[in-house]
Scaffold this motif. Structure first.
Motif, PDB file in Angstrom:
ATOM      1  N   GLU A 153       0.854  -1.187   0.000  1.00 48.33           N
ATOM      2  CA  GLU A 153       0.000   0.000   0.000  1.00 48.33           C
ATOM      3  C   GLU A 153       0.882   1.226   0.000  1.00 48.33           C
ATOM      4  N   VAL A 154       0.758   2.058  -1.012  1.00 48.33           N
ATOM      5  CA  VAL A 154       1.613   3.240  -1.111  1.00 48.33           C
ATOM      6  C   VAL A 154       1.175   4.253  -0.059  1.00 48.33           C
ATOM      7  N   PRO A 155       2.099   4.748   0.765  1.00 49.53           N
ATOM      8  CA  PRO A 155       1.685   5.705   1.803  1.00 49.53           C
ATOM      9  C   PRO A 155       1.140   6.974   1.177  1.00 49.53           C
ATOM     10  N   GLN A 156       0.037   7.459   1.722  1.00 53.57           N
ATOM     11  CA  GLN A 156      -0.599   8.652   1.172  1.00 53.57           C
ATOM     12  C   GLN A 156      -0.022   9.862   1.888  1.00 53.57           C
ATOM     13  N   PHE A 157       0.934  10.518   1.246  1.00 48.96           N
ATOM     14  CA  PHE A 157       1.460  11.739   1.846  1.00 48.96           C
ATOM     15  C   PHE A 157       0.651  12.921   1.357  1.00 48.96           C
ATOM     16  N   THR A 158       0.329  13.831   2.217  1.00 49.94           N
ATOM     17  CA  THR A 158      -0.296  15.073   1.769  1.00 49.94           C
ATOM     18  C   THR A 158       0.621  16.199   2.180  1.00 49.94           C
TER      19      THR A 158
ATOM     20  N   SER B 106      -0.453   1.925  11.806  1.00 47.01           N
ATOM     21  CA  SER B 106      -0.416   2.118  10.362  1.00 47.01           C
ATOM     22  C   SER B 106       0.139   0.947   9.591  1.00 47.01           C
TER      23      SER B 106
END
Lengths: 169, 159, 389
Positions: A153-158, B106
């Protein structure tokens, strides 16, 4: 007579001839690649010969080589309490081919084979209860095959440059 | 306002919210729910050196019907997720959840087909405690923060 | 009147199952007719994840399998890859590894005795065991900075040199622990409640034990004197003098006695390592394969280049496969690594002792009472992280 790699190889070739397809030596370990019909015969021979006495099944697992025609390689590791040596047997199977189960010889082969079925999809003939053991019920696919993705799962960076988060003191 | 002078000693005046919150935060009873490595650090926190009983968590309840805090300690696999949700649903309100460790927050080190990437995908989490595993002092800090959070709640809006 | 058996689920969340083990029990009154363990609730896909990580980066993954004995797992993996690469480890690194691995065995057995006694009813044992364990975790923190998942062993030796006060703190432990073990023995060994609950419970014959794949303390409690540290020595164990405790009881009490004696033998080995610790390098010198020590990386150009290449490109071991089994606290922990010449392991298989022993629960629990199921689970010393990987 002490058990050496040559002894085992000579005796096995005497007894089983053509079913020993290949012998590998690497870092003091002995591996035989055998054909699947003689699996139970070879295993019982190694267990019953008094000078070898490979009575303990240490491990039963598999490796997936998708580029080969015989993609599954089931690996058996036997141990002898008398000579303190290991011997490895490998059987190569095509996709969908079945291999006989060792549940009648060792009790632990039951769960090892269930795990190989779950993670690789290799089926064992004569196994009393071949069902999934580690993955959830209803899981589709066989995770340890090379064509099954890791499902990373690609980490969702904002980057909140325009909308910085509120600082709560 | 002059009222305190007229009433006898031994009586405090406060609001219902403060009373209820004080009672709730001082006697959180955790559910005995340890999954993996973080569970061992949680057991150490309940152990003799970092005693958690002094914060009110005297007993660890085995049954979810008698617990009000669930500390999810360890990695949650996809096979375990429905069990976790069922346990959470069985707990009576008010209830709180602490996600202990990186795997519960996480997904941690494991980013693959088998592990749920964060327990907040299925449960509402109040406090996240990072670490792999978090030290007992970190877990105690997380619990104290949860207690601070409980102080700000109100009986008019149920948890 | 016909009676039926009752099927009860001892679910994944249970105070006495040491994790997320689920057992389906079929009961006839209080007697167990059939016990069926169901696992997989902690399946993490470690073997698949290791196929996408460089050899160095896979070491922290192995910590998290048997989380009560993290350094044992590190040792097994490092020995297997070092065998594949064919490098020699310097004597100091080997002795330090033996010292810390025996400390890890103590760590695991302390948690075992604490939780096993707690399940059977002796609640104070948990507090005593965890008090002792805090000292061991202090040593882990001293050498690596982390209380549990230390990842202190690297390919070729250790991550860093042993700190200067290592010997002093270890000698504190050596002075302190024997009297504590005597305390445990006073509390439990001749205690009539403990004896009633553990003698004759969960018996298995030696032939069944071999067929079920038992290794480690479980096999030694059936009378077989087999220990991989003596049979197939690794990491210079042949230089140390220690006994292998066995017992003919084949039941829970025999396993308890074997493990208690093993703790004392571990202290004996640790004392020998401290008395004779050799001087020298703490990591092998094999440029291109083993990471150079940090002091050299910061001062020499060549080491910097090798460090850069190893970290970014990875190492390239020869094509082949190896198996290395070590005597972990739970049994024979084995690592089977297949390499295709690339920087990632093509297949990393872990032979988990707890997985093998869990199968035997079917035989151990049959015919006993429900309370004996708890004693049997405790005596197997199950750690679900290793069963499910």
């Amino acid at each position: 007579m002490t058990v050496t790699h040559d002894n085992i190889e000579t005796k096995l070739r005497e007894a089983f001839g053509d079913s020993i397809l290949e012998v590998l030596h690497f870092r003091d370990e002995l591996t035989f690649i055998i054909s699947k019909e003689f699996l139970i015969g070879i295993v019982e021979f190694l267990r019953d010969e008094p000078e070898f006495a490979y009575t303990f099944l240490t491990d039963l697992t598999a490796t997936d080589w998708p580029d080969r025609e015989q993609r599954h390689e089931v690996v058996y590791l036997l141990y002898s309490f008398d000579s303190h040596t290991y011997v490895r047997l490998k059987v190569r199977l095509k996709e969908g081919e079945k291999i006989s189960s060792l549940c009648g010889i060792w009790d632990i082969a039951n769960w090892f084979e269930r795990e190989v079925y779950d993670l690789f999809g290799v089926e064992f003939e004569g196994h009393p209860d071949l069902t999934r053991i580690l993955t959830p019920d209803g899981f589709e696919g066989h995770p340890l095959r090379k064509d099954f993705p890791l499902t990373y799962e690609v980490p969702q960076f904002t980057y909140n440059i325009d909308d910085p988060p509120e600082v709560i003191d | 306002m002059g009222l305190e002078e007229k009433i006898p000693d031994g009586i405090l005046l406060t609001s219902v919210d403060k009373m209820v919150n004080w009672a709730r935060k001082s006697s959180l009873w955790p559910l005995g729910f340890g999954l993996a490595c973080c569970a061992i650090e949680m057991m150490s926190t309940f152990g003799p050196r970092f005693d958690l009983a002094r914060f009110g968590m005297e007993v660890m309840r085995a049954s979810p019907r008698q617990a009000d805090l669930m500390i999810v300690s360890g990695r949650v696999s996809n096979k375990m997720a429905p069990v976790l949700k069922r346990l959470y649903d069985q707990m009576p309100s008010p209830k709180w959840v602490i996600a202990m460790g990186a795997c519960a927050s996480s997904g941690g080190v494991f980013n693959n087909y088998a592990i749920l990437q964060g327990v907040d995908k299925i449960l509402p989490v109040d406090v996240y405690v990072p670490g792999c595993p978090p030290r007992p002092e970190q877990l105690i800090d997380g619990i104290v923060k949860l207690q601070e959070k409980i102080k700000t709640e109100s009986v008019k809006k149920p948890a | 009147m016909e009676t039926r058996t009752m099927t009860i689920n001892m679910g994944p969340q249970h105070p006495a199952t040491h994790g997320v083990l689920r057992i389906q029990l079929e009961l006839d009154g209080e007697t167990v007719v059939k016990a069926d363990p169901i696992i997989g609730y902690l399946h993490t896909g470690i073997e698949k994840t290791a196929e996408s990580k460089h050899y160095y980066k896979a070491i922290p993954l192995t910590d998290r399998m048997d989380y009560l004995a993290p350094m044992s797992n590190n040792l097994g993996f490092c020995l297997a890859v070092e065998k594949l690469l064919g490098i020699e480890i310097p004597a100091k690194a080997q002795w330090a590894r033996v010292c810390l691995t025996e400390l890890t065995r103590l760590n695991s057995h302390l948690v075992w005795i604490g939780t096993h006694a707690l399940d059977i009813g002796a609640m104070s044992m948990l507090l005593y065991a965890f008090r002792e364990r805090e000292k061991i975790l202090g040593i882990y923190e001293l050498v690596s900075g982390q209380r549990m998942m230390s990842t202190y062993f690297r390919l070729g030796g250790l991550a860093e040199d042993l700190p200067v006060d290592f010997e002093e703190k270890m000698r504190d432990i050596l002075e302190d622990f024997p009297s504590k073990f005597n305390e445990y023995e006073d509390l439990l060994t001749n205690n009539p409640i403990w004896r009633n609950r553990t003698i004759g419970v969960a018996k298995i014959s030696p032939e069944d034990a071999i067929s079920c794949g038992f290794t480690g303390p479980l096999l030694r409690a059936c009378g077989m004197k087999h220990d991989l540290r003596k049979a197939n020595p690794y990491s210079s164990y042949e230089k140390f003098d220690f006994d292998i405790p066995t017992n003919d009881g084949c039941d829970v009490y025999a396993r308890y006695l074997v493990r208690l004696e093993e703790m004392r033998q571990s202290l004996r080995i640790i004392r020998q390592t401290l008395d004779g610790m050799p001087e020298g390098l703490y990591r092998a010198h094999a440029p291109g394969i083993v990471l150079p020590p940090k002091e050299k990386v910061l001062t020499e150009m060549e080491s910097l280049i090798f460090h850069f290449k190893i970290i970014t490109e990875g190492i390239h071991p020869p094509v082949g496969e190896v198996y290395q089994g070590i005597e972990g606290p739970k049994g024979e922990l084995g690592f089977y690594i297949v390499s295709d010449g690339g920087p990632y392991p093509y297949r990393m298989r872990v032979r988990p002792p707890c997985f093998v022993h869990t199968v035997a629960l079917k035989k151990l629990c049959q015919g006993g009472l429900v309370a004996d199921v708890i004693a049997a689970i405790g005596s197997i010393d199950i750690v679900l992280g290793e069963v499910d990987r």
